[in-house]
Each structure stands twice: as C-alpha cells, then as structure tokens.
Design an enzyme around this catalytic site. Structure first.
Site, PDB file in Angstrom:
ATOM      1  N   ASP A  14       0.811  -1.226   0.000  1.00 28.58           N
ATOM      2  CA  ASP A  14       0.000   0.000   0.000  1.00 28.58           C
ATOM      3  C   ASP A  14       0.841   1.271   0.000  1.00 28.58           C
ATOM      4  O   ASP A  14       0.405   2.308   0.482  1.00 28.58           O
ATOM      5  CB  ASP A  14      -0.954   0.012   1.209  1.00 28.58           C
ATOM      6  CG  ASP A  14      -1.912  -1.163   1.206  1.00 28.58           C
ATOM      7  OD1 ASP A  14      -2.761  -1.232   0.299  1.00 28.58           O
ATOM      8  OD2 ASP A  14      -1.795  -2.029   2.104  1.00 28.58           O
ATOM      9  N   LYS A  17       2.352   1.978  -5.231  1.00 27.82           N
ATOM     10  CA  LYS A  17       3.044   1.443  -6.422  1.00 27.82           C
ATOM     11  C   LYS A  17       2.215   1.631  -7.691  1.00 27.82           C
ATOM     12  O   LYS A  17       2.753   1.919  -8.762  1.00 27.82           O
ATOM     13  CB  LYS A  17       3.361  -0.036  -6.213  1.00 27.82           C
ATOM     14  CG  LYS A  17       4.322  -0.318  -5.069  1.00 27.82           C
ATOM     15  CD  LYS A  17       4.611  -1.802  -4.906  1.00 27.82           C
ATOM     16  CE  LYS A  17       3.398  -2.581  -4.431  1.00 27.82           C
ATOM     17  NZ  LYS A  17       2.933  -2.217  -3.069  1.00 27.82           N
ATOM     18  N   ALA A  42      -3.349  -8.183  -5.090  1.00 25.00           N
ATOM     19  CA  ALA A  42      -2.878  -6.811  -5.273  1.00 25.00           C
ATOM     20  C   ALA A  42      -4.069  -5.857  -5.313  1.00 25.00           C
ATOM     21  O   ALA A  42      -5.143  -6.197  -5.797  1.00 25.00           O
ATOM     22  CB  ALA A  42      -2.069  -6.703  -6.564  1.00 25.00           C
ATOM     23  N   HIS A  44      -3.911  -1.982  -6.296  1.00 25.04           N
ATOM     24  CA  HIS A  44      -3.143  -0.796  -6.659  1.00 25.04           C
ATOM     25  C   HIS A  44      -4.087   0.258  -7.234  1.00 25.04           C
ATOM     26  O   HIS A  44      -4.640   0.077  -8.322  1.00 25.04           O
ATOM     27  CB  HIS A  44      -2.061  -1.158  -7.673  1.00 25.04           C
ATOM     28  CG  HIS A  44      -1.019  -2.083  -7.120  1.00 25.04           C
ATOM     29  ND1 HIS A  44       0.031  -2.558  -7.877  1.00 25.04           N
ATOM     30  CD2 HIS A  44      -0.854  -2.603  -5.877  1.00 25.04           C
ATOM     31  CE1 HIS A  44       0.788  -3.348  -7.121  1.00 25.04           C
ATOM     32  NE2 HIS A  44       0.266  -3.382  -5.908  1.00 25.04           N
TER      33      HIS A  44
END
Length: 401
Positions: A14, A17, A42, A44
C-alpha cells in the site's frame, strides 16, 4: 527515464506502487507493464482523467493504454480477471483482455485454493496471519507438493490428501489435462472444504478464459518495460516477519531474472508515513496518524483485518533497501501529508521535508513524487541531483543505465 524500471514497495504494501507505475506510463514511452510476483490480492489504486480503478491482476498502466504481461511468477485467477476486465470496460477501456498476455507456466488460483485459504485463516482465530483470503498462499503451497505423501508436513502445513500436478494457465488450452488436474485438486481439498465448485463448470470457464487472452511460452515483450511489484519488501516470503508474510518474492529478484541480464533501474516506493493492512508488527503504530490521514480506498477487510498507520521508520527503510540489494531511486508518495515524524532508533523526530531527508538517508535520488491521489499529482524526475547514483546505504556501484 528511458530505461527499464522495476517498481518495488519498501513497506508492508500500500505504498502507492500503482500510482507510480501509472505516472511512469503516462508519457507513452512504456511498451508493457510486467507483473513479477503475487496474484489477485494486489490492490493498486490509480486515479486518472476522472477515472478510478483498483488494479488487481491488470497492470497499473492500463488506463494509459499500456498492455499487461503476467509472468511465470504470477498466480493467475481467471474468474477475478474476468470481473476486473468488465470493470475496466465500464471505465472506457476497449476490450481490456486484448491488452493481456500470460505466461503458460503461471499457476492457476482456483476456487478450491480460495476456499482452503479462508478455512485455514478462520481456524487460526486470534492467531490469524492477515491473509487477504484470495488463495495466494494456498496456490503457492500446493505447487510445492510434487512427490509429497499424505501426512507429510510441507512449509508448516500437513498434506491432507494425495496431490496431483498443480494446474497452470497453459492447461486451460488442453481440456483433458485441465480436467485431470482440477479433479485431483478437488479430491485433495475435499476433507478441508467439502465438495466445492463443479469441475465441469470450472473447465468451461477456464476454456473461455484461454480463448480471451494471449497465452505465451516465455517470449519477452519488446520495448521499454516497467516491472510492477505487488505487496512490499517487509511482507517478503524470505525477508518479512513471519508468520505475517506473503507467499511471494516481493524484492526485485524475480524481475531481474526475467530481464536475464538486461539493465534496469530499481525504484523503491515509500509513503511519508508507515501503513499496514491486517495482523503483524508495525513498530511505529500511532492511532493519531491513522486519525489524521484517512484512507479513501483502504479499510477493514473480512480476512485481511484493519487498516493501520504509524510514523515513517528509518531503520525499516534501510532494511528494505538492503533486502533489495540496493535501489537506484525512490518514489515518495503522500507528500501532501503534513505534521510528519520519523522514527530514528529510539527517537521520534519532525519530518518537515521528506524528500530531502530520504535522499540523505538512503543516498539515492527521489525520482517520482506524489502529492495527492491522482495522476496529475505525480511528477517523474529524471536524475534530479546528478547523473549517476552514488554508492551508499542504498546506492549501487554503477550508473542506473
């Protein structure tokens, strides 16, 4: 910045990215985003041109029109991938699956893995590991069981049945092989989760998946590549703090292997304060930090647990950089946060200028800055202080490229 880039998180995940990868892709110079670890866990977040998406298996360059390559190190969940494709299509991305290519050797995460993962995490009660409940660890573990017998203990878990070969993305092109491997998987996990989903239904779904994406046999994308890491170094399967880790290599190691000797610049991503999702150590945890910096896209997860925050930790940053074998630059996100502090050993010091502090601490340039959640808040800086990265705590004894 025209070289290949490897983006890794220097925290517990977190760090931002996804937004960093989107910023690197925004100028049109990137040919593909390559995922090199993890799977559907993930999350993102990218905000661009009034659109928001939480990227799970698609690369975070998708809103910039950049194709995604899922490497052999990624655990692929086709059902979740189809859902994510529909979400992207609703945002105006035309035929998202046409932007996706997947290595034939990548392991499949199935509903059997997911159900087993959740059953184990629920059984741990207060000793839960902080799993996302997406079947990642279970997929990786089953892939290790070749030759194992019922009753053996592999990576701390008892083998509860007779395992077969782990199903892969390439098996989706061969219905007979796919069915055999899914049948074996269903029998293996039945003592833990019951009958589960119909294998016939899964074969049909996975055949449709194979028709919709490009499955490749190890060919490397041409042009400039951005390698997008998942999770953070402090969750790494070898360098993290067990048992609160991921079954994945979160350092640049897999990306370097995929590059096969080609040079690349490693960018480590950090917030201006520390965060963690779920159980596990967070040495600088402070409820006042959590209260001051609310999260729009992170909250309490059913399996993962609560969102937590604390002060930036200089020692953990140094440790993460060392685990990476050094980095070539930093991306610093959440620079719009004010009243920051940094833990340095036993003291807690004010942090009025995070960029200057981090450049001095790690002796590398800050190459990407983020002062808000959207693409417009990010700036990509090309070697802002000097033309090469000096040797130091985080430096490497060569120019980046």
């Amino acid at each position: 910045m025209n070289d290949h880039v490897i983006v890794v998180g220097l925290g517990f995940g977190d760090e931002g990215k996804g937004a960093v990868v989107d910023a690197l892709c925004a100028d049109g110079s990137v040919s593909a985003v390559v995922r090199f670890n993890g799977g559907a866990q993930a999350a993102h977040n990218v905000i661009a041109d009034g659109r928001h998406h939480t990227f799970s298996q698609f690369g975070s360059g998708t809103l910039a029109g950049v194709p995604t390559r899922l490497s052999r190190f990624v655990l692929v969940e086709p059902i979740a991938l189809a859902t994510e494709s529909r979400e992207l299509e609703a945002l105006g991305v035309v035929n998202p699956l046409s932007l996706m290519s997947i290595d034939t050797r990548a392991l499949l995460t199935t509903p059997f893995h997911i159900a087993a993962n959740r059953a184990r995490e629920n059984a741990r009660g207060r000793d839960r590991h902080g799993s996302c409940g997406k079947g990642i660890g279970e997929t990786a573990w089953y892939g290790l069981l070749g030759g194992a017998a019922r009753g053996e203990v592999v990576e701390g878990q008892e083998v509860i049945g007779e395992p077969g070969p782990a199903p892969t993305v390439g098996d989706c092109l061969d219905p007979a092989t796919l069915r055999r491997r899914l049948d074996a998987l269903a029998r293996f996990y039945e003592p833990l989760i019951g009958a589960g989903i119909s294998v016939d239904e899964l074969v049909m779904l996975y055949r449709s998946f194979a028709d919709a994406v490009r499955i490749t046999t190890g060919d490397r994308p041409a042009g400039r590549l951005v390698f997008e890491g998942a999770q953070g170094v402090l969750l790494d399967e070898n360098h993290g703090f067990h048992p609160h880790t991921t079954w994945s290599t979160t350092t640049p190691r897999n990306a370097r292997e995929l590059l096969d000797g080609r040079p690349a610049r490693v960018i480590g991503v950090t917030r201006t304060y520390q965060t963690r999702h779920g159980a596990g150590p967070l040495p600088t945890e402070d409820q006042t930090v959590l209260d001051r910096f609310p999260e729009a896209h992170n909250g309490t997860g059913e399996f993962q647990g609560a969102w937590r925050a604390g002060h930036l930790d200089a020692e953990l940053l140094r440790y993460s950089v060392d685990c990476c074998g050094g980095i070539d630059g930093l991306a610093v996100t959440h620079l719009d946060a004010r009243g920051l502090k940094v833990a340095t050993g036993s003291s807690l010091d004010d942090l009025p200028d995070p960029v200057a502090y981090l450049e001095e601490l790690l002796d590398v340039d800050v190459l990407v800055t983020g002062a808000g959640p959207a693409r417009a808040d990010y700036v990509v800086r090309d070697n802002p202080r000097h033309d090469r990265v000096d040797v130091g705590v985080g430096g490497r004894d060569r120019a980046p490229v």
